[in-house]
Design a protein around this motif. Structure first.
Motif, PDB file in Angstrom:
ATOM      1  N   ARG A 205       0.821  -1.203   0.000  1.00  0.00           N
ATOM      2  CA  ARG A 205       0.000   0.000   0.000  1.00  0.00           C
ATOM      3  C   ARG A 205       0.853   1.251   0.000  1.00  0.00           C
ATOM      4  O   ARG A 205       1.940   1.268   0.573  1.00  0.00           O
ATOM      5  CB  ARG A 205      -0.896   0.046   1.245  1.00  0.00           C
ATOM      6  N   ILE A 206       0.304   2.318  -0.599  1.00  0.00           N
ATOM      7  CA  ILE A 206       0.989   3.604  -0.586  1.00  0.00           C
ATOM      8  C   ILE A 206       0.781   4.234   0.783  1.00  0.00           C
ATOM      9  O   ILE A 206      -0.357   4.450   1.201  1.00  0.00           O
ATOM     10  CB  ILE A 206       0.439   4.544  -1.679  1.00  0.00           C
ATOM     11  N   VAL A 207       1.868   4.495   1.502  1.00  0.00           N
ATOM     12  CA  VAL A 207       1.728   5.103   2.821  1.00  0.00           C
ATOM     13  C   VAL A 207       2.196   6.554   2.838  1.00  0.00           C
ATOM     14  O   VAL A 207       1.898   7.291   3.770  1.00  0.00           O
ATOM     15  CB  VAL A 207       2.451   4.289   3.922  1.00  0.00           C
ATOM     16  N   ALA A 208       2.933   6.959   1.804  1.00  0.00           N
ATOM     17  CA  ALA A 208       3.337   8.353   1.688  1.00  0.00           C
ATOM     18  C   ALA A 208       3.669   8.616   0.236  1.00  0.00           C
ATOM     19  O   ALA A 208       4.109   7.721  -0.477  1.00  0.00           O
ATOM     20  CB  ALA A 208       4.549   8.649   2.572  1.00  0.00           C
ATOM     21  N   GLU A 209       3.451   9.857  -0.191  1.00  0.00           N
ATOM     22  CA  GLU A 209       3.632  10.186  -1.595  1.00  0.00           C
ATOM     23  C   GLU A 209       3.770  11.685  -1.722  1.00  0.00           C
ATOM     24  O   GLU A 209       3.072  12.426  -1.033  1.00  0.00           O
ATOM     25  CB  GLU A 209       2.395   9.647  -2.350  1.00  0.00           C
ATOM     26  N   GLY A 210       4.673  12.154  -2.568  1.00  0.00           N
ATOM     27  CA  GLY A 210       4.803  13.591  -2.771  1.00  0.00           C
ATOM     28  C   GLY A 210       6.035  13.948  -3.573  1.00  0.00           C
ATOM     29  O   GLY A 210       6.821  13.079  -3.933  1.00  0.00           O
TER      30      GLY A 210
ATOM     31  N   MET B 168       9.265  15.059   0.282  1.00  0.00           N
ATOM     32  CA  MET B 168       9.386  13.726   0.878  1.00  0.00           C
ATOM     33  C   MET B 168      10.652  13.582   1.709  1.00  0.00           C
ATOM     34  O   MET B 168      10.726  12.767   2.616  1.00  0.00           O
ATOM     35  CB  MET B 168       9.349  12.657  -0.214  1.00  0.00           C
ATOM     36  N   ARG B 169      11.636  14.386   1.372  1.00  0.00           N
ATOM     37  CA  ARG B 169      12.878  14.368   2.142  1.00  0.00           C
ATOM     38  C   ARG B 169      12.618  14.713   3.610  1.00  0.00           C
ATOM     39  O   ARG B 169      13.293  14.235   4.511  1.00  0.00           O
ATOM     40  CB  ARG B 169      13.828  15.412   1.537  1.00  0.00           C
ATOM     41  N   ASP B 170      11.604  15.560   3.802  1.00  0.00           N
ATOM     42  CA  ASP B 170      11.270  15.982   5.170  1.00  0.00           C
ATOM     43  C   ASP B 170      10.159  15.144   5.791  1.00  0.00           C
ATOM     44  O   ASP B 170       9.771  15.369   6.927  1.00  0.00           O
ATOM     45  CB  ASP B 170      10.829  17.454   5.162  1.00  0.00           C
ATOM     46  N   ASP B 171       9.608  14.219   5.000  1.00  0.00           N
ATOM     47  CA  ASP B 171       8.543  13.374   5.533  1.00  0.00           C
ATOM     48  C   ASP B 171       9.133  12.434   6.575  1.00  0.00           C
ATOM     49  O   ASP B 171      10.091  11.723   6.308  1.00  0.00           O
ATOM     50  CB  ASP B 171       7.898  12.581   4.383  1.00  0.00           C
ATOM     51  N   PRO B 172       8.547  12.429   7.773  1.00  0.00           N
ATOM     52  CA  PRO B 172       9.139  11.619   8.839  1.00  0.00           C
ATOM     53  C   PRO B 172       9.237  10.131   8.495  1.00  0.00           C
ATOM     54  O   PRO B 172      10.180   9.461   8.897  1.00  0.00           O
ATOM     55  CB  PRO B 172       8.204  11.846  10.028  1.00  0.00           C
TER      56      PRO B 172
END
Ligand SMILES: Nc1ncnc2c1ncn2[C@@H]1O[C@H](COP(=O)(O)OP(=O)(O)O)[C@@H](O)[C@H]1O
Ligand SMILES: [Mg+2]
Length: 245
Positions: free
Chosen positions: A219-224, A229-233
């Motif tokens: 599943r996709i849990v994060a996308e951008g 995305m570099r800053d996505d925890p």
């Protein structure tokens, strides 16, 4: 974005027995976009690119829709999707070990290249990968992992891809070669190619992609966008070592 994506998948599900390996409401890759799909081993990355191409290693149950330039291709056989310009360079690469580099590049038969596609000549792929020119008389089996990877990409370019699916091109490569190969992919996109890049090497992928998708258990849990995305925890903690040191 209102333009028709080059690759678009909706409600794409792949199940191996009772194991739902992929459950993707929507994935779209726009023209001249480099989209990265990252995730741990077993996240479903290969399952995704294989499903786009209608190919699989086992006998999964696959459902959903795949469109290439707006045309539904999920009913097509793999070879028909390839003829439409959707080309996959699989994890094991697609290189003939008993043929020389030169023969690998020549042994493609007559290529029918449709609208919006451009088949690279042998000279063009040699200028993109000078190393392949140096090694042109060597057998596929004598090449290093990085050289085989370059040859796999070169063969795909000879076929005039509409879109390229790359499954972990960095695997087994020396760190120096990882960025060389990924930067070449970036330059291909800059010159008009559309690419979906599957990578376990998030750190390297995030340097070259436009957009990043994080897969976990299919599943996709994060996308951008890559920068965000570099800053996505979820990315930073798991892959970029936010807490390291
Ligand atoms: N041929 C197969 N038979 C059964 N299960 C499979 C098969 N191929 C993949 N899977 C399962 O699907 C999931 C995703 O695998 P895969 O797409 O290869 O992951 P990744 O490429 O991200 O490492 C895993 O749980 C894996 O065990
Ligand atoms: Mg894989």
């Amino acid at each position: 974005m209102s333009t028709t994506p080059v690759i678009e998948a909706t409600d794409l599900k792949v199940a191996f027995g009772g194991n739902l390996a992929l459950n993707l409401p929507r994935l779209a890759v726009q023209e001249k976009e480099l989209v990265g799909v990252v995730g741990a081993n077993g996240a479903g990355k290969s399952t995704l690119v294989n499903a786009l191409l209608g190919w699989s290693r086992g006998a999964p149950k696959v459902s959903g829709n795949v469109r290439l330039d707006g045309r539904e291709i999920s009913g097509l056989e793999t070879h028909e999707r390839v003829n439409s310009g959707l080309l996959l360079i699989p994890e094991g690469k697609l290189v003939f070990g008993q043929l020389t580099v030169e023969e690998n590049l020549a042994a493609l038969g007559d290529v029918k290249v449709g609208d919006g596609r451009r088949a690279y000549s042998v000279d063009e792929v040699y200028s993109l990968f000078p190393r392949l020119h140096e090694r042109r008389h060597h057998l596929g089996s004598q090449l290093s992992g990085g050289e085989r990877q370059m040859l796999g990409i070169a063969r795909a370019l000879r076929l005039g891809p509409r879109a390229l699916l790359l499954d972990e091109p960095s695997i087994g490569l020396a760190p120096r070669l990882v960025s060389t190969v990924l930067e070449t992919v970036r330059s291909l996109v800059n010159s008009g190619l559309t690419v979906l890049l599957v990578e376990q090497n998030v750190r390297a992928a995030i340097e070259v992609v436009d957009r990043l998708i994080l897969l976990e258990r299919g599943r996709i849990v994060a996308e951008g966008p890559a920068a965000a995305m570099r800053d996505d925890p979820r990315i930073a903690e798991a892959y970029l070592g936010a807490h390291a040191g």
